[in-house]
Design a protein around this motif. Sequence first.
Motif, mmCIF file in Angstrom:
data_model
loop_
_atom_site.group_PDB
_atom_site.id
_atom_site.type_symbol
_atom_site.label_atom_id
_atom_site.label_comp_id
_atom_site.label_asym_id
_atom_site.label_seq_id
_atom_site.Cartn_x
_atom_site.Cartn_y
_atom_site.Cartn_z
ATOM 1 N N ASP A 88 10.839 42.072 1.995
ATOM 2 C CA ASP A 88 12.297 42.279 1.960
ATOM 3 C C ASP A 88 13.072 41.025 2.359
ATOM 4 O O ASP A 88 14.235 40.866 1.990
ATOM 5 C CB ASP A 88 12.681 43.406 2.941
ATOM 6 C CG ASP A 88 12.612 44.778 2.287
ATOM 7 O OD1 ASP A 88 11.978 44.889 1.222
ATOM 8 O OD2 ASP A 88 13.184 45.729 2.854
ATOM 9 N N SER A 142 5.567 48.341 -1.761
ATOM 10 C CA SER A 142 4.479 47.904 -2.656
ATOM 11 C C SER A 142 4.651 46.432 -3.041
ATOM 12 O O SER A 142 3.668 45.683 -3.104
ATOM 13 C CB SER A 142 4.439 48.800 -3.894
ATOM 14 O OG SER A 142 4.183 50.129 -3.487
ATOM 15 N N GLY A 153 7.307 39.291 11.954
ATOM 16 C CA GLY A 153 7.549 40.613 11.383
ATOM 17 C C GLY A 153 6.258 41.397 11.248
ATOM 18 O O GLY A 153 5.316 40.951 10.584
ATOM 19 N N VAL A 210 15.789 36.098 9.805
ATOM 20 C CA VAL A 210 16.221 34.850 10.459
ATOM 21 C C VAL A 210 15.557 33.667 9.751
ATOM 22 O O VAL A 210 16.141 32.578 9.631
ATOM 23 C CB VAL A 210 15.783 34.872 11.949
ATOM 24 C CG1 VAL A 210 15.968 33.526 12.613
ATOM 25 C CG2 VAL A 210 16.527 35.952 12.709
ATOM 26 N N ALA A 267 9.543 42.117 16.563
ATOM 27 C CA ALA A 267 10.676 42.244 17.489
ATOM 28 C C ALA A 267 10.698 43.579 18.225
ATOM 29 O O ALA A 267 11.040 43.636 19.405
ATOM 30 C CB ALA A 267 11.986 42.064 16.715
ATOM 31 N N SER A 269 21.910 55.949 2.368
ATOM 32 C CA SER A 269 20.782 56.870 2.311
ATOM 33 C C SER A 269 20.648 57.546 3.663
ATOM 34 O O SER A 269 20.587 56.884 4.697
ATOM 35 C CB SER A 269 19.498 56.116 1.970
ATOM 36 O OG SER A 269 18.451 57.043 1.782
HETATM 37 C C1 LIG Z 1 16.318 54.237 3.429
HETATM 38 C C2 LIG Z 1 15.205 53.408 2.861
HETATM 39 C C3 LIG Z 1 14.247 54.033 2.059
HETATM 40 C C4 LIG Z 1 13.216 53.294 1.497
HETATM 41 N N1 LIG Z 1 12.318 53.927 0.680
HETATM 42 C C5 LIG Z 1 11.335 53.220 0.104
HETATM 43 C C6 LIG Z 1 10.377 53.828 -0.768
HETATM 44 O O1 LIG Z 1 10.406 55.031 -1.043
HETATM 45 N N2 LIG Z 1 9.369 53.055 -1.258
HETATM 46 C C7 LIG Z 1 9.270 51.731 -0.972
HETATM 47 O O2 LIG Z 1 8.324 51.077 -1.439
HETATM 48 N N3 LIG Z 1 10.165 51.128 -0.172
HETATM 49 C C8 LIG Z 1 11.178 51.820 0.355
HETATM 50 N N4 LIG Z 1 12.084 51.205 1.149
HETATM 51 C C9 LIG Z 1 11.970 49.759 1.338
HETATM 52 C C10 LIG Z 1 10.811 49.410 2.249
HETATM 53 O O3 LIG Z 1 10.942 50.046 3.487
HETATM 54 C C11 LIG Z 1 10.781 47.914 2.414
HETATM 55 O O4 LIG Z 1 10.857 47.313 1.145
HETATM 56 C C12 LIG Z 1 9.488 47.449 3.099
HETATM 57 O O5 LIG Z 1 9.404 48.021 4.376
HETATM 58 C C13 LIG Z 1 9.477 45.927 3.169
HETATM 59 O O6 LIG Z 1 8.485 45.485 4.056
HETATM 60 P P1 LIG Z 1 8.710 44.164 4.880
HETATM 61 O O7 LIG Z 1 7.479 43.991 5.690
HETATM 62 O O8 LIG Z 1 9.143 43.080 3.982
HETATM 63 O O9 LIG Z 1 9.950 44.469 5.814
HETATM 64 P P2 LIG Z 1 10.061 45.523 6.991
HETATM 65 O O10 LIG Z 1 9.188 46.692 6.767
HETATM 66 O O11 LIG Z 1 11.522 45.754 7.177
HETATM 67 O O12 LIG Z 1 9.474 44.739 8.235
HETATM 68 C C14 LIG Z 1 10.165 43.663 8.828
HETATM 69 C C15 LIG Z 1 9.779 43.630 10.289
HETATM 70 O O13 LIG Z 1 10.263 42.440 10.870
HETATM 71 C C16 LIG Z 1 10.751 42.733 12.166
HETATM 72 N N5 LIG Z 1 11.709 41.709 12.521
HETATM 73 C C17 LIG Z 1 12.977 41.552 12.049
HETATM 74 N N6 LIG Z 1 13.568 40.473 12.608
HETATM 75 C C18 LIG Z 1 12.645 39.927 13.449
HETATM 76 C C19 LIG Z 1 12.661 38.806 14.322
HETATM 77 N N7 LIG Z 1 13.745 38.013 14.449
HETATM 78 N N8 LIG Z 1 11.539 38.536 15.037
HETATM 79 C C20 LIG Z 1 10.435 39.315 14.935
HETATM 80 N N9 LIG Z 1 10.375 40.411 14.125
HETATM 81 C C21 LIG Z 1 11.462 40.703 13.391
HETATM 82 C C22 LIG Z 1 11.345 44.127 12.023
HETATM 83 O O14 LIG Z 1 11.437 44.780 13.255
HETATM 84 C C23 LIG Z 1 10.357 44.797 11.086
HETATM 85 O O15 LIG Z 1 9.323 45.460 11.754
HETATM 86 C C24 LIG Z 1 13.134 51.901 1.743
HETATM 87 C C25 LIG Z 1 14.060 51.270 2.572
HETATM 88 C C26 LIG Z 1 15.109 52.014 3.110
HETATM 89 C C27 LIG Z 1 16.125 51.317 3.985
#
Ligand SMILES: Cc1cc2nc3c(=O)[nH]c(=O)nc-3n(C[C@H](O)[C@H](O)[C@H](O)COP(=O)(O)OP(=O)(O)OC[C@H]3O[C@@H](n4cnc5c(N)ncnc54)[C@H](O)[C@@H]3O)c2cc1C
Length: 394
Positions: free
Chosen positions: A293, A307, A8, A161, A32, A180
Motif C-alpha cells: 500500500d 494479494s 511495517g 513515511v 509501529a 467503508s
Molecule cells: C476497509 C478496508 C478493506 C479492505 N479490504 C480488502 C480486501 O478485501 N482484500 C484485500 O486484498 N485488501 C483489502 N484492503 C487493503 C489491504 O488491507 C491492504 O492493501 C494491505 O493490508 C496492504 O498491506 P501492506 O503490508 O502494504 O500495508 P498494511 O497492511 O497497512 O501494513 C502496514 C504496516 O506498517 C505499519 N506502519 C505504518 N507506519 C509505520 C512507521 N512509521 N513505522 C513502523 N511501522 C509503520 C502499520 O502499523 C502497518 O502494520 C482493505 C483495506 C481497507 C482500509
Amino acid sequence: MPKALIIGGGVAGPAAALFLQRAGWEVEIFEAREAPAAYGGLFLNVATNGLAVLDILGLRAPLVADGHACPRMVMCSGRGRVLGVVPNGPAADPARGSVVVRRAHLHEVLRRGVADAGIRYTSGARLQRIEEQGDHVIARFADGTRVEGDVLIGADGIGSVVRTTIDPDAPAPAPSGLISIGGFARVPGLAPTPGEQYMVFGAKSFFGYLVRDDGTAYWFANVTASASENSRGAVGAVAAEEWVARLQALHADDPYPVPQILAHVVGEVGAYPLADLTHVPHWHRDRLVLLGDAVHATSPSAGQGASLALEDAISLAAHLRDDGGYAEAFAGYERDRRPRAEEVVSYARAVNRHKRVTRSRAGIALRDAMLPMFLRRAASDTRNDHLYNHVIPW
Ligand SMILES: Cc1cc2nc3c(=O)[nH]c(=O)nc-3n(C[C@H](O)[C@H](O)[C@H](O)COP(=O)(O)OP(=O)(O)OC[C@H]3O[C@@H](n4cnc5c(N)ncnc54)[C@H](O)[C@@H]3O)c2cc1C
C-alpha cells in the motif's frame, strides 16, 4: 550477509522478510503498533493470486483453515432481486476462488511464519526518520533507537513515511468519496452462505455480507461520504454506535437480512475513508524501496490490496536474489510490478463508481436494469482472469 530493514509488519513486510531470508539476506521487521487485536482491521479477501504466494511460503493451509471460501459473489438489487453471480477468482476455474479471512488472522499467520523462521519482529517501533550514509542506511525510531542496514524496505502502508522520504513531493492518497464501515453480527436463524458473499446495491448505501458456517456474519457498507467526512480524522471521530445507527437508517428498507444484520452487530465496528494511490512517480531511490500500500494503495473494491502486497514481496526478493545489486534489483522490481499494480488500482476505482449512491428513482431503475446485462456477461467473462492467474515463480 547483506541486511534489509523492513518498516511495517502488516502484510507486505513479513512476506518480504520470509522471501528475503530464503534469498540469503539478514532481515529485521519494525512495526509501529504495540500489539495485535483479534478483530482489528475487520476482514478482507485474499485472492487466488495472493493465496498462490502464501502457498510458496507454506502458509496457505493455516490461512484458509480459518477462512470463508468465497469463489462467488451474488449481486442483488435494493429490492432483493438477484442481479447476477460473478466469480471471485478465475471465471474459467471457480474451484480456485478467493478466501475471506479476518485481517488479524492473516497477520497472525504471517507473524507466526516470521517467528518460526527466527526473524526478529519488533513491535512498538515507529520509524521517524531515515539517514542515508554512503554504503548504509540508518532508521531512527520514535523511542530514540537507531538501526543500520544495507537497504530499507518501506512496507509501511498507505500513510508511508518512507514514500515521502524517497520523494517529498510524492502524491498523497486520493479519497474515493466512500467510507467503508464494517464488522460482525450474529443473527438468530440466519443461514450460512457457503462459497458466497452477497453484495446489495441498497437504495441509500452499498452493503456486503457473508455468513460463516458457525453463524457469524461478516458485513460491510460503503457509504457515500460528504465533503467534510472525507478524512481519517473525521471518520475516526464518529463513535461506532453512531455509525451503526446511521447504517440502520440508510438500510432500513433494504431486503432481508441487511436490516437484521445491522440490528445484531457484535464486537468491533471499523470505519475507514477509502483512498488510493494510482501513480507514485518514484518507487525507489538509492537504498530505499517501497512495496504494498505504501506505493500503490488500492481501495478494497477489487479485493486485491493484500494479494498485491504479497506479490510485491516475492517479486522484490527474487530480484534482490537474482540481479546484480540493489539498484538493478529495485529497477527490475518496479518494471515488473508497476503496470500490474496500477491496472488493479484503476480497476478498483472504476468499481467504486457503481457503489456511489444514485439518489434518483430513475437512476436506481436504470442501474438495476443495466447491471443484470453487465453481470450476465461478467459471470463467464474471462477478461479479469489474468488478475487471479498471475504467478510469480520463486
Ligand atoms: C476497509 C478496508 C478493506 C479492505 N479490504 C480488502 C480486501 O478485501 N482484500 C484485500 O486484498 N485488501 C483489502 N484492503 C487493503 C489491504 O488491507 C491492504 O492493501 C494491505 O493490508 C496492504 O498491506 P501492506 O503490508 O502494504 O500495508 P498494511 O497492511 O497497512 O501494513 C502496514 C504496516 O506498517 C505499519 N506502519 C505504518 N507506519 C509505520 C512507521 N512509521 N513505522 C513502523 N511501522 C509503520 C502499520 O502499523 C502497518 O502494520 C482493505 C483495506 C481497507 C482500509
